[in-house]
Write a protein that holds these residues in place. Structure first.
Motif, short mmCIF file in Angstrom:
data_model
loop_
_atom_site.label_atom_id
_atom_site.label_comp_id
_atom_site.label_asym_id
_atom_site.label_seq_id
_atom_site.Cartn_x
_atom_site.Cartn_y
_atom_site.Cartn_z
N HIS A 110 1.05 3.98 -3.04
CA HIS A 110 0.72 5.38 -2.77
C HIS A 110 1.84 6.30 -3.25
CE1 HIS A 110 -0.87 8.91 -0.73
NE2 HIS A 110 0.34 9.09 -0.22
N LYS B 17 2.05 6.42 -7.02
CA LYS B 17 0.94 7.22 -7.56
C LYS B 17 1.25 8.71 -7.46
CE LYS B 17 -4.02 7.90 -6.97
NZ LYS B 17 -5.21 7.49 -6.19
N LYS B 18 1.97 9.10 -6.39
CA LYS B 18 2.35 10.50 -6.19
C LYS B 18 3.57 10.90 -7.03
CE LYS B 18 -0.67 11.62 -3.02
NZ LYS B 18 -1.65 12.66 -3.21
N ARG C 67 0.83 -1.21 0.00
CA ARG C 67 0.00 0.00 0.00
C ARG C 67 0.87 1.27 0.00
NH1 ARG C 67 -4.21 1.54 4.74
NH2 ARG C 67 -4.95 3.46 3.82
N ALA C 68 1.92 1.27 0.82
CA ALA C 68 2.81 2.44 0.88
C ALA C 68 3.51 2.68 -0.45
CB ALA C 68 3.83 2.25 2.00
#
Length: 86
Positions: free
Chosen positions: A45, A48-49, A41-42
């Motif tokens: 994320h 994605k950024k 998940r990290a």
């Protein structure tokens, strides 16, 4: 930090009650896939950024020999690379 068997309570992992009822906390370090942090998940994320920097995860393990620590670190690095490159 690790949750034993992946899903057990952090409190049960970290808390040891003394005879007087006080709690003693002791961290337990384990491989990335078994820890509290959701690395998939990290990583997703941050990707994605647009993060394109260095990736690092602690190679700290509880109760292992030096040789075992090296083996765990290699497995963790391979796993992290699969998340970042996948």
């Amino acid at each position: 930090y690790c949750t034993q068997q992946g899903a057990s309570s952090l409190v049960s992992q970290f808390t040891r009650l003394a005879m007087d009822g006080t709690a003693n906390f002791k961290p337990y370090f384990c491989p990335g896939p078994d820890g509290v942090l959701s690395w998939p998940r990290a990583v997703a994320h941050l990707k994605k950024k647009g993060y394109a920097g260095t990736w690092c995860m602690p190679a700290e393990y509880t109760g292992l020999t030096h040789e075992e620590e090296q083996q765990y670190a290699v497995r963790d690095l391979t796993w992290l690379k699969s998340l970042v490159e996948g």
